[in-house]
Write an enzyme that holds these catalytic residues in place. Structure first.
Site, PDB file in Angstrom:
ATOM      1  N   GLU A  45      52.447  35.657  42.960  1.00 49.92           N
ATOM      2  CA  GLU A  45      51.037  35.877  42.590  1.00 49.92           C
ATOM      3  C   GLU A  45      50.542  37.211  43.130  1.00 49.92           C
ATOM      4  O   GLU A  45      49.840  37.958  42.444  1.00 49.92           O
ATOM      5  CB  GLU A  45      50.186  34.720  43.115  1.00 49.92           C
ATOM      6  CG  GLU A  45      48.704  34.830  42.786  1.00 49.92           C
ATOM      7  CD  GLU A  45      47.915  35.400  43.939  1.00 49.92           C
ATOM      8  OE1 GLU A  45      46.944  36.145  43.697  1.00 49.92           O
ATOM      9  OE2 GLU A  45      48.285  35.110  45.087  1.00 49.92           O
ATOM     10  N   ASP A  49      49.430  40.173  40.474  1.00 50.01           N
ATOM     11  CA  ASP A  49      48.080  40.729  40.485  1.00 50.01           C
ATOM     12  C   ASP A  49      48.128  42.248  40.383  1.00 50.01           C
ATOM     13  O   ASP A  49      47.328  42.863  39.667  1.00 50.01           O
ATOM     14  CB  ASP A  49      47.380  40.288  41.765  1.00 50.01           C
ATOM     15  CG  ASP A  49      45.999  40.900  41.920  1.00 50.01           C
ATOM     16  OD1 ASP A  49      45.114  40.571  41.121  1.00 50.01           O
ATOM     17  OD2 ASP A  49      45.817  41.718  42.844  1.00 50.01           O
ATOM     18  N   ASP A 118      46.025  32.031  39.600  1.00 49.59           N
ATOM     19  CA  ASP A 118      47.165  32.413  40.436  1.00 49.59           C
ATOM     20  C   ASP A 118      48.482  32.216  39.691  1.00 49.59           C
ATOM     21  O   ASP A 118      49.413  33.025  39.809  1.00 49.59           O
ATOM     22  CB  ASP A 118      47.184  31.578  41.717  1.00 49.59           C
ATOM     23  CG  ASP A 118      46.070  31.945  42.682  1.00 49.59           C
ATOM     24  OD1 ASP A 118      45.413  32.983  42.467  1.00 49.59           O
ATOM     25  OD2 ASP A 118      45.855  31.188  43.647  1.00 49.59           O
ATOM     26  N   GLU A 121      49.285  34.962  37.148  1.00 49.86           N
ATOM     27  CA  GLU A 121      49.702  36.178  37.850  1.00 49.86           C
ATOM     28  C   GLU A 121      51.131  36.032  38.363  1.00 49.86           C
ATOM     29  O   GLU A 121      51.911  36.990  38.326  1.00 49.86           O
ATOM     30  CB  GLU A 121      48.736  36.477  38.992  1.00 49.86           C
ATOM     31  CG  GLU A 121      47.381  36.952  38.514  1.00 49.86           C
ATOM     32  CD  GLU A 121      46.370  37.125  39.635  1.00 49.86           C
ATOM     33  OE1 GLU A 121      45.350  37.790  39.397  1.00 49.86           O
ATOM     34  OE2 GLU A 121      46.598  36.590  40.746  1.00 49.86           O
TER      35      GLU A 121
END
Length: 228
Positions: A45, A49, A118, A121
């Site tokens: 995650e 991102d 989350d 990502e």
């Protein structure tokens, strides 16, 4: 490592076949299911991102070469915020393949915005590690699709324009109030009222608070312009 039939179906929705299926397994494993022999998706995650941010920044610069940083920033924020990530995750039904601990399962974890955001990502990072940046970029642009195309109009930001209108007339910033919420937890519909101190107000309904606030601000601006 073999994928379950559910994850194979998810690959089809995702549009990417993993050469290293263990990456996808990790991407959909929440920390509530981690163990010494099973990694969760938190590190993925973190990476996803950053990959998402780079792709969105690049896409926005390419779509509007004349835009200033001040114009680009709200568009970027609209595309990478957790709410948008969760919306994308719902589009491909990622909640059905999340691996959650019992406590998260019982508390509706498959519908939670933070968990969904989350997870998408983490999936982006898994594709990046599996096939490289170009594959991850293609995935992001495909999944975000219309959001990238529409964000320029949306993130021109009626809320900012309304605030500037109020300030120019010596009024405090507008207030936004949630006046109604309908629908199930995984697909709520919000009604937001935008109100100025002079009594002018308009309401709008949308699938997220942000969208409803923008729509209410736009409706109020339109009404104010008509009355001038």
């Amino acid at each position: 490592m073999k994928l379950s039939s559910e994850l194979r179906a998810f690959e089809e929705r995702l549009g990417h076949r993993f050469a290293r299926p263990e990456l996808l397994n990790r991407a959909v494993t929440h920390s509530s299911m981690s163990s010494p022999n099973r990694d969760d998706n938190q590190r993925l995650e973190f990476l996803g991102d950053r990959v998402l941010g780079l792709v969105m920044a690049e896409a926005l610069l390419a779509s509007d070469p004349g835009a200033t940083e001040g114009q680009l920033a709200p568009r970027y924020n609209a595309l990478v915020r957790k709410e948008t990530c969760a919306d994308v995750a719902r589009d491909i039904d990622i909640g059905t393949v999340l691996r959650l601990g019992r406590s998260e399962m019982l508390s509706g974890g498959r519908r939670k915005q933070a968990l969904l955001g989350d997870a998408i990502e983490a999936v982006i990072a898994a594709v990046y590690l599996d096939a490289g940046f170009e594959a991850a970029k293609a995935l992001i642009l495909r999944l975000w699709g219309r959001r990238v195309r529409e964000v320029e109009e949306d993130a021109r930001d009626a809320k900012t324009a309304l605030q500037e209108w109020a300030q120019a007339r010596g009024l405090p910033p507008p207030a936004y109030t949630e006046t109604a919420r309908k629908g199930p937890d995984h697909a709520p519909v919000f009604t937001i009222t935008a109100r100025l101190e002079n009594g002018a107000e308009q309401s709008a309904t949308a699938g997220s608070k942000r969208q409803a606030e923008q729509a209410a601000a736009k409706a109020l601006l339109t009404e104010l312009e008509k009355s001038q």
